[in-house]
Design an enzyme around this catalytic site. Structure first.
Site, mmCIF file in Angstrom:
data_model
loop_
_atom_site.group_PDB
_atom_site.id
_atom_site.type_symbol
_atom_site.label_atom_id
_atom_site.label_comp_id
_atom_site.label_asym_id
_atom_site.label_seq_id
_atom_site.Cartn_x
_atom_site.Cartn_y
_atom_site.Cartn_z
ATOM 1 N N ASN A 1 0.817 -1.204 0.000
ATOM 2 C CA ASN A 1 0.000 0.000 0.000
ATOM 3 C C ASN A 1 0.854 1.259 0.000
ATOM 4 O OD1 ASN A 1 -2.375 1.644 0.233
ATOM 5 N ND2 ASN A 1 -3.377 -0.065 1.279
ATOM 6 N N HIS B 1 23.690 0.764 11.030
ATOM 7 C CA HIS B 1 25.048 1.255 11.265
ATOM 8 C C HIS B 1 25.668 0.530 12.447
ATOM 9 C CE1 HIS B 1 24.813 4.690 8.480
ATOM 10 N NE2 HIS B 1 23.525 4.614 8.747
ATOM 11 N N LYS C 1 13.057 -9.096 15.952
ATOM 12 C CA LYS C 1 13.427 -10.519 15.944
ATOM 13 C C LYS C 1 12.456 -11.281 15.061
ATOM 14 C CE LYS C 1 15.396 -10.342 20.526
ATOM 15 N NZ LYS C 1 15.351 -10.748 21.896
ATOM 16 N N ARG D 1 6.199 -8.414 20.270
ATOM 17 C CA ARG D 1 6.168 -9.700 20.987
ATOM 18 C C ARG D 1 4.885 -10.430 20.578
ATOM 19 N NH1 ARG D 1 2.388 -9.370 24.743
ATOM 20 N NH2 ARG D 1 1.806 -7.352 25.555
#
Length: 183
Positions: A84, A114, A162, A176
């Site tokens: 979108n 970085h 993660k 989470r």
């Protein structure tokens, strides 16, 4: 998982492909400007996308302008994908979007970061993979090196640092697992 590139070109960590990445960034930026100035219904819109990604785009793919990615040749997009408006993909570390993925407005996907100790010269690249049938909610941020699992839902505004398992809903900062999906 991450490739390291020294952007100074002065040391033993120099990646000879950095110049290729810089050239690709310039090429992609120019094409994204053209794409973002057009409506998806314009006759040359799909051709510009195919030039950006340097491959054939399935007719089932919808990418709504404005759209930005900085290394189009490092992206792979499956079938029946919807991206979108206002999506930004920083893709020198590669992005793979599998079939049936939905990406809401204003999502940010980054494949580069970085180095915390040499932030002006050294960068880390990590591929982002979004597996089949995933849904990325409005304003979510996907960080380098992350894989979003099959059928997963990333909630609006989530910051994904993660990997996300298959068949779950994630949200928050950092994201989470909120619940498991019955698929």
């Amino acid at each position: 998982m991450f490739d390291v590139i020294d952007t100074t070109g002065s040391g033993h960590k120099t990646d000879p492909h950095m110049r290729d990445i810089e050239g690709e960034m310039v090429r992609s930026h120019a094409l994204c400007q053209q794409i973002s100035s057009k409506k998806p219904t314009d006759p040359d819109y799909k051709g510009l996308l195919e030039e950006l990604f340097q491959c054939k785009i399935d007719d089932s793919v919808a990418i709504v302008s404005p759209f930005y990615c900085d290394c189009g040749c490092r992206m792979k997009i499956g079938k029946n994908v919807i991206i979108n408006k206002g999506v930004t993909i920083i893709s020198p570390g590669k992005v793979e979007i599998e079939d049936n993925v939905l990406i809401a407005p204003e999502v940010k996907i980054a494949t580069v970061n970085h180095d915390p100790y040499d932030r002006h010269n050294l960068m880390h690249f990590g591929k982002v993979t979004i597996k089949e049938n995933a849904w990325i909610g409005i304003g979510a941020i996907i960080c380098p090196g992350v894989t979003i699992g099959r059928n997963a839902i990333v909630g609006a505004g989530a910051v994904v640092t993660k990997d996300v398992p298959d068949n779950v809903v994630v949200g928050g900062n950092p994201a989470r697992v909120i619940k498991r999906l019955e698929v």
